[in-house]
Design an enzyme around this catalytic site. Structure first.
Site, PDB file in Angstrom:
ATOM      1  N   GLU A  91      68.288  43.117  69.426  1.00 29.84           N
ATOM      2  CA  GLU A  91      67.545  43.150  70.682  1.00 29.84           C
ATOM      3  C   GLU A  91      66.139  43.690  70.445  1.00 29.84           C
ATOM      4  OE1 GLU A  91      71.216  43.550  73.816  1.00 29.84           O
ATOM      5  OE2 GLU A  91      70.334  45.403  73.077  1.00 29.84           O
ATOM      6  N   CYS A 104      59.228  47.020  71.605  1.00 32.63           N
ATOM      7  CA  CYS A 104      60.135  47.904  70.867  1.00 32.63           C
ATOM      8  C   CYS A 104      60.963  47.015  69.947  1.00 32.63           C
ATOM      9  CB  CYS A 104      61.004  48.642  71.890  1.00 32.63           C
ATOM     10  SG  CYS A 104      62.225  49.728  71.163  1.00 32.63           S
ATOM     11  N   CYS A 111      73.681  50.310  63.562  1.00 36.02           N
ATOM     12  CA  CYS A 111      73.062  51.467  62.909  1.00 36.02           C
ATOM     13  C   CYS A 111      74.169  52.332  62.322  1.00 36.02           C
ATOM     14  CB  CYS A 111      72.255  52.278  63.933  1.00 36.02           C
ATOM     15  SG  CYS A 111      71.343  53.657  63.205  1.00 36.02           S
ATOM     16  N   CYS A 115      74.276  58.775  65.846  1.00 36.28           N
ATOM     17  CA  CYS A 115      73.859  59.786  66.826  1.00 36.28           C
ATOM     18  C   CYS A 115      74.747  59.656  68.067  1.00 36.28           C
ATOM     19  CB  CYS A 115      72.391  59.603  67.182  1.00 36.28           C
ATOM     20  SG  CYS A 115      71.291  59.742  65.753  1.00 36.28           S
ATOM     21  N   CYS A 118      73.670  57.526  71.301  1.00 39.66           N
ATOM     22  CA  CYS A 118      72.955  56.269  71.109  1.00 39.66           C
ATOM     23  C   CYS A 118      73.932  55.111  70.977  1.00 39.66           C
ATOM     24  CB  CYS A 118      72.083  56.362  69.850  1.00 39.66           C
ATOM     25  SG  CYS A 118      71.146  54.858  69.542  1.00 39.66           S
ATOM     26  N   GLY A 156      68.677  50.526  64.972  1.00 39.95           N
ATOM     27  CA  GLY A 156      68.595  50.807  63.540  1.00 39.95           C
ATOM     28  C   GLY A 156      67.708  51.977  63.189  1.00 39.95           C
ATOM     29  N   GLU A 157      67.838  52.424  61.940  1.00 41.24           N
ATOM     30  CA  GLU A 157      67.035  53.522  61.410  1.00 41.24           C
ATOM     31  C   GLU A 157      66.029  52.930  60.414  1.00 41.24           C
ATOM     32  OE1 GLU A 157      66.152  56.661  61.727  1.00 41.24           O
ATOM     33  OE2 GLU A 157      65.025  56.425  59.862  1.00 41.24           O
ATOM     34  N   SER A 188      59.730  55.419  64.369  1.00 39.62           N
ATOM     35  CA  SER A 188      60.546  56.550  64.794  1.00 39.62           C
ATOM     36  C   SER A 188      61.744  56.697  63.864  1.00 39.62           C
ATOM     37  CB  SER A 188      61.027  56.317  66.236  1.00 39.62           C
ATOM     38  OG  SER A 188      61.798  57.403  66.682  1.00 39.62           O
ATOM     39  N   SER A 211      62.930  62.048  65.745  1.00 43.58           N
ATOM     40  CA  SER A 211      63.892  62.363  66.807  1.00 43.58           C
ATOM     41  C   SER A 211      64.547  63.694  66.482  1.00 43.58           C
ATOM     42  CB  SER A 211      64.945  61.256  66.896  1.00 43.58           C
ATOM     43  OG  SER A 211      64.317  60.040  67.210  1.00 43.58           O
ATOM     44  N   LEU A 212      64.326  64.687  67.337  1.00 45.05           N
ATOM     45  CA  LEU A 212      64.818  66.041  67.053  1.00 45.05           C
ATOM     46  C   LEU A 212      66.073  66.347  67.881  1.00 45.05           C
ATOM     47  CD1 LEU A 212      63.708  68.015  65.018  1.00 45.05           C
ATOM     48  CD2 LEU A 212      62.416  69.117  66.842  1.00 45.05           C
ATOM     49  N   HIS A 213      65.927  66.342  69.182  1.00 45.02           N
ATOM     50  CA  HIS A 213      67.055  66.408  70.131  1.00 45.02           C
ATOM     51  C   HIS A 213      67.828  67.720  70.166  1.00 45.02           C
ATOM     52  CE1 HIS A 213      66.049  62.289  70.507  1.00 45.02           C
ATOM     53  NE2 HIS A 213      66.850  61.801  69.604  1.00 45.02           N
ATOM     54  N   CYS A 332      65.942  53.465  76.262  1.00 46.83           N
ATOM     55  CA  CYS A 332      66.188  54.136  74.985  1.00 46.83           C
ATOM     56  C   CYS A 332      67.673  54.339  74.763  1.00 46.83           C
ATOM     57  CB  CYS A 332      65.548  55.522  74.978  1.00 46.83           C
ATOM     58  SG  CYS A 332      63.785  55.460  74.914  1.00 46.83           S
TER      59      CYS A 332
HETATM   60  N1  SAH Z   1      66.618  55.489  64.507  1.00 48.31           N
HETATM   61  C1  SAH Z   1      65.338  55.826  65.037  1.00 48.31           C
HETATM   62  C2  SAH Z   1      64.791  54.821  66.040  1.00 48.31           C
HETATM   63  C3  SAH Z   1      65.702  54.291  67.120  1.00 48.31           C
HETATM   64  S1  SAH Z   1      66.081  55.237  68.532  1.00 48.31           S
HETATM   65  C4  SAH Z   1      65.364  57.215  65.630  1.00 48.31           C
HETATM   66  O1  SAH Z   1      66.430  57.787  65.732  1.00 48.31           O
HETATM   67  O2  SAH Z   1      64.301  57.740  65.960  1.00 48.31           O
HETATM   68  C5  SAH Z   1      64.647  55.541  69.473  1.00 48.31           C
HETATM   69  C6  SAH Z   1      64.781  56.835  70.280  1.00 48.31           C
HETATM   70  O3  SAH Z   1      65.710  56.724  71.372  1.00 48.31           O
HETATM   71  C7  SAH Z   1      65.293  57.991  69.424  1.00 48.31           C
HETATM   72  O4  SAH Z   1      64.538  59.133  69.707  1.00 48.31           O
HETATM   73  C8  SAH Z   1      66.708  58.126  69.938  1.00 48.31           C
HETATM   74  O5  SAH Z   1      67.280  59.359  69.641  1.00 48.31           O
HETATM   75  C9  SAH Z   1      66.531  57.879  71.405  1.00 48.31           C
HETATM   76  N2  SAH Z   1      67.783  57.654  72.122  1.00 48.31           N
HETATM   77  C10 SAH Z   1      68.950  57.206  71.624  1.00 48.31           C
HETATM   78  N3  SAH Z   1      69.891  57.136  72.565  1.00 48.31           N
HETATM   79  C11 SAH Z   1      69.309  57.573  73.717  1.00 48.31           C
HETATM   80  C12 SAH Z   1      69.776  57.706  75.053  1.00 48.31           C
HETATM   81  N4  SAH Z   1      71.010  57.377  75.392  1.00 48.31           N
HETATM   82  N5  SAH Z   1      68.895  58.162  75.964  1.00 48.31           N
HETATM   83  C13 SAH Z   1      67.622  58.474  75.630  1.00 48.31           C
HETATM   84  N6  SAH Z   1      67.133  58.345  74.393  1.00 48.31           N
HETATM   85  C14 SAH Z   1      67.968  57.902  73.428  1.00 48.31           C
END
Ligand code: SAH
Length: 348
Positions: A91, A104, A111, A115, A118, A156-157, A188, A211-213, A332
């Protein structure tokens, strides 16, 4: 050996032509056909001699691909399902805004990073995309409008598919190719440290998001298995080294999940961690709900504002980001292929 046309950098055409006894100006004609006229078949490259078009078809095929489905969200965001010859699909999302039109893009089908919140990783990795398949998403998107910005935040990463991703982005960036400015291209990563180190050495001006979270290893390892491999004491110094070497900022993405990483204490700890990296800023994103984790909820506005306030007061440059494309499952973390549904969508 064939080589996909959409994987060849502009400067690489000249030697290819020289080998065949062809003059260098043919390279310009090829590039104009591919990236100005956006041909999908070499027969469309009418400036080239017919027998050379036949050679190109055989040796440098234009990747067969199609937009198999389009879904549009009420906010104007469009999600395209792009399918390839082997039946694999990814997508890509088009996000219109006042002064920009952001695409995007995906670098892998599925992937492997896993996470927790995701959707892209919920079924694991199917396969990585080749450079031409990443470029294909952009070329197909161009018929929907003039893309001004690219974010590598789809499925994907990117740093788990580093070489193909960088080749595709260099091509998309090229002035003799699609010509999207490097500062309009954002990669990212979930925190794959060797990728951050390599990017620092590329000498290219792409933007980097990490992506820290979560502000500590205990919570981050729960949400993001990648943290067990590269914990914060490895990741954050690598980010600091990146900003020192490139003089470019890093944006930390922080998806806020209600009751999980949204406390005042989390915000305070996050501020401390982020300040270990000079030239860093933070994007706060409310969680987009995902079907496979109904227990993860979107925080309310007041929590987002509290979090923002704590970071700002501690001198961390912070932006609140809104989710776009929610009602088309294009926000996202919502990109995910529903295998059973895809062919049905494609038939309509
Ligand atoms: N693999 C890469 C790029 C893809 S994700 C990465 O992790 O950065 C792009 C962004 O969307 C990342 O910051 C990811 O953590 C975030 N993301 C994933 N699932 C999400 C969700 N359910 N709600 C909001 N952001 C999310």
């Amino acid at each position: 050996m064939t080589k996909p046309a959409w994987s060849i950098l502009p400067d690489e055409w000249k030697p290819i032509l020289a080998e065949r006894g062809l003059r260098a100006f043919r390279a310009d004609q090829i590039l104009q056909s591919l990236y100005r006229d956006c041909i999908r078949d070499w027969d469309g490259a009418t400036t080239l001699p017919k027998d050379f078009r036949e050679t190109l078809k055989e040796e440098f095929p234009i990747t067969p691909c199609e937009v198999a489905a389009v879904s549009e969200s009420s906010d104007g965001t469009k999600k395209l399902l792009v399918s390839f010859a082997d039946g694999e699909a990814v997508e890509t999302v088009l996000i219109p805004a006042a002064s920009r039109f952001t695409q995007c893009i995906s670098t892998q089908a599925g992937c492997a990073m896993g996470c927790a919140f995701c959707a892209s990783g919920a079924n694991g990795l199917s396969r990585s995309l080749a450079a031409d398949e990443i470029v294909a998403q952009h070329m197909l998107a161009r018929s929907f409008g003039e893309v001004t910005n690219i974010v590598v935040m789809g499925m994907g990463e990117p740093f788990a598919n580093y070489d193909e991703t960088l080749r595709a982005l260099r091509l998309i960036n090229s002035g003799r190719g699609p010509n999207i400015g490097a500062r309009h291209i954002t990669i990212s990563t979930c925190g794959v440290v060797p990728g951050i180190e390599r990017l620092a050495r590329e000498g290219i001006q792409f933007e980097l998001s990490v992506s820290l979270h979560a502000p500590n290893d205990e919570l981050r390892s729960q949400l993001m298995p990648v943290n067990r491999r590269w914990p914060l004491d490895v990741l954050l110094p690598a980010c600091a080294a990146y900003t020192a070497a490139t003089k470019r900022i890093i944006t930390f993405e922080y998806t806020v999940v209600a009751g999980v990483n949204d406390s005042r204490a989390c915000a305070e700890e996050l501020a401390r961690q982020v300040r270990r990296v000079p030239m860093a800023k933070v994007n706060l994103i409310p969680l987009s709900p995902v079907a496979h984790r109904p227990d993860f909820r979107t925080p309310d506005e007041s929590t987002m504002l509290m979090f923002l306030d704590v970071l700002m007061k501690r001198g961390v440059q912070t932006m609140l980001r809104r989710s776009r494309g929610k009602d088309a499952d294009a926000a996202c973390g919502q990109l995910r292929l529903r295998r059973a549904a895809a062919p049905r969508e494609a038939a309509t």
